[in-house]
Design an enzyme around this catalytic site. Structure first.
Site, PDB file in Angstrom:
ATOM      1  N   GLU A 200      -5.873   3.682   0.985  1.00 52.93           N
ATOM      2  CA  GLU A 200      -6.994   4.137   1.809  1.00 52.93           C
ATOM      3  C   GLU A 200      -8.151   4.723   0.986  1.00 52.93           C
ATOM      4  OE1 GLU A 200      -5.044   5.346   5.984  1.00 52.93           O
ATOM      5  OE2 GLU A 200      -4.489   6.696   4.363  1.00 52.93           O
TER       6      GLU A 200
HETATM    7  C1  ACM Z   1      -0.479   5.361   4.114  1.00 55.12           C
HETATM    8  O1  ACM Z   1       0.071   5.421   5.235  1.00 55.12           O
HETATM    9  N1  ACM Z   1      -1.747   5.698   3.967  1.00 55.12           N
HETATM   10  C2  ACM Z   1       0.256   4.915   2.950  1.00 55.12           C
END
Ligand code: ACM
Length: 480
Positions: A306
């Site tokens: 992310e």
């Molecule tokens: C995640 O759930 N950002 C690995």
């Protein structure tokens, strides 16, 4: 024969059940000293110390032997004769045999019994993991160790500790002391935060190792690093606020991140280390070296998920360098699957897949790239294994961005069928993460992980062909 009358989870690979049961009024435990100690502790808990040890001739002898035959983690358990025999291929296998025996033990009106069985057992996957997010909610050593007890009883063998995120830094690093001095305070909720000192961390590592669990530490880089900026603002960019993040924060009534100040919101993707500063790589090198030094296990997880606030070219540059810095410590780097987008990721890096069971966008391609580079995969399909997804719409804890995940959904998947073109031999195993935005206590943890943890234990251990929802549901019901 589907074996439903004892609450065995995970289902063993092979069971031969014969008629009858063996009554135990007292026992004599002999053999491998570590396994004897582990069984003694387990029996005291399982029976509330109501099954005494004795040297009397009518005590049922339980023999625990290391035989070095079979495959990793394998054991044989035989209750068909006068006594009970457990043969472990290795120390872990012997330990798992004792866990199975504890599950077989039943209290009847006539006392303790075990069914007459021959179990010849070995796991499907070598890596059977749980992950605990200490950053959104900090758990003290005793609670982490309680979770180790719970998980190791189900034959999980890796404990992934998510030690850092936007909301807090939870591990002592001597060369960068402000990380814990300033950035361990507070969490993603009402709690006060905290951190593991190096001694605390070593205690957890040793406690887990005694239960055949390997600790996998994670520092999440280069995103999820807002807390680094609370300690060392010069290492982190100004928050990058997407329209989605602003809208979500408004909907939740949460604050937006402010550079250098504690962040208690749940937004993701807004923070990034400064990719073009050499000081960033001094930081990464120091942190990973100290982490490697206190970690006997083979893996160092460096995050990589992310990174919405890190331009793609910068992400590529960072991941190529950071995976090499991790590998230079002598450990195998592990990253979340997004880092598989980086062509030049260090060879041998293990990817942790957290997309859905039906991969979207480039997720499958990213995951497959780890294997093409000589690495392997840990499967954490978020719409199956994420323990923080609500088990029902109205469940008071948890989130639902990956879906509502009732027990049957958690059970119903094959980790080897998710990423096309990746052979089962390239799948190390599975891991069930618990993200802790909504978790404020150990009671909250248990409410979310149980009983779904049992489903993941069975997915990780039992042969796919032997897995059956009706059998599993019946065994879980017996397990209480
Ligand atoms: C995640 O759930 N950002 C690995």
């Amino acid at each position: 024969m589907v074996f439903t009358y004892a609450p065995l989870v995970p289902l063993p690979a092979r069971i031969t059940a014969t008629a009858g049961s063996l009554a135990l009024s007292q026992v004599r435990i002999i053999g491998d000293a570590d396994a004897v100690a582990a069984l003694r502790t387990g029996l005291a808990l399982r029976t509330a110390s109501r099954l005494p040890e004795s040297t009397d001739s009518d005590a049922v002898e339980i023999t625990l032997s290391l035989v070095g035959q079979g495959t990793q983690d394998a054991y044989t358990l035989d209750t068909r004769g006068d006594g009970i025999r457990i043969y472990g291929h290795d120390a872990a296998g012997l330990f798992y045999g004792t866990r199975t025996l504890l599950q077989l033990l039943q209290e009847t009106p006539d006392g303790w019994t075990v069914p007459r069985v021959l179990i010849d057992d070995a796991p499907r996957f070598a890596y059977r993991g749980v992950m605990l997010d200490l950053a959104r909610h900090f758990f003290p050593v005793a609670e982490i160790e309680a979770y180790v007890d719970r998980a190791s009883a189900l034959k999980f063998n890796h404990l992934h500790l998510h030690l850092t995120d936007d909301q807090g830094w939870r591990i002592q690093i001597d060369s960068w002391p402000l990380l814990t001095e300033r950035a361990s305070i507070g969490d993603a909720g009402p709690c006060t935060g905290g951190f593991l000192s190096k001694d605390d961390y070593r205690h957890v590592v040793e406690y887990a190792a005694a239960r055949h669990m390997t600790v996998v530490p994670e520092v999440d880089l280069p995103g999820h690093t807002h807390a680094v900026g609370v300690a060392y603002p010069e290492l982190v960019e100004q928050p990058w606020l997407s329209e989605t993040a602003v809208a979500e924060a408004a909907a939740l009534g949460q604050d937006l991140p402010v550079h250098g100040e504690h962040f208690a919101g749940w937004a993701v993707g807004h923070s990034s280390l400064r990719i073009h500063e050499e000081r960033t790589y001094e930081f990464v090198t120091d942190v990973l070296n100290e982490l490697a030094e206190m970690t006997p296990g083979p893996y160092l997880h460096i995050g990589g998920d992310e990174c919405l606030g890190t331009p793609a070219a910068d992400f590529t540059e960072f991941i190529a360098r950071a995976t090499r810095i991790a590998a230079a410590t002598g450990k195998t780097p592990v990253t979340w699957h997004e880092a598989g987008a980086v062509a030049d990721i260090a060879a041998g890096t293990v990817g942790q897949y957290w997309g859905s069971v039906t991969p979207k966008g480039a997720h499958a391609e990213e995951a497959a790239h780890f294997v093409a580079r000589g690495g392997a995969l840990i499967m954490s399909a978020s719409d199956r294994t994420y323990l923080d997804m609500k088990p029902s719409e109205d469940f008071p804890l948890g989130q639902s961005w990956a879906g509502i995940v009732p027990l049957q959904t958690a059970y119903d998947w094959d980790p080897a069928s998710v990423v096309p073109g990746v052979p089962e031999s390239a799948i190390l195993g599975i891991e069930a993460p618990l993200w802790t935005e909504t978790v404020d206590s150990y009671a909250d943890l248990e409410a979310l992980v149980l009983p779904r943890l049992l489903a993941h234990a069975e997915t990780a251990w039992s042969p796919q062909a032997a897995r059956d929802w009706d059998s599993f549901r019946a065994r879980v019901a017996l397990a209480g």
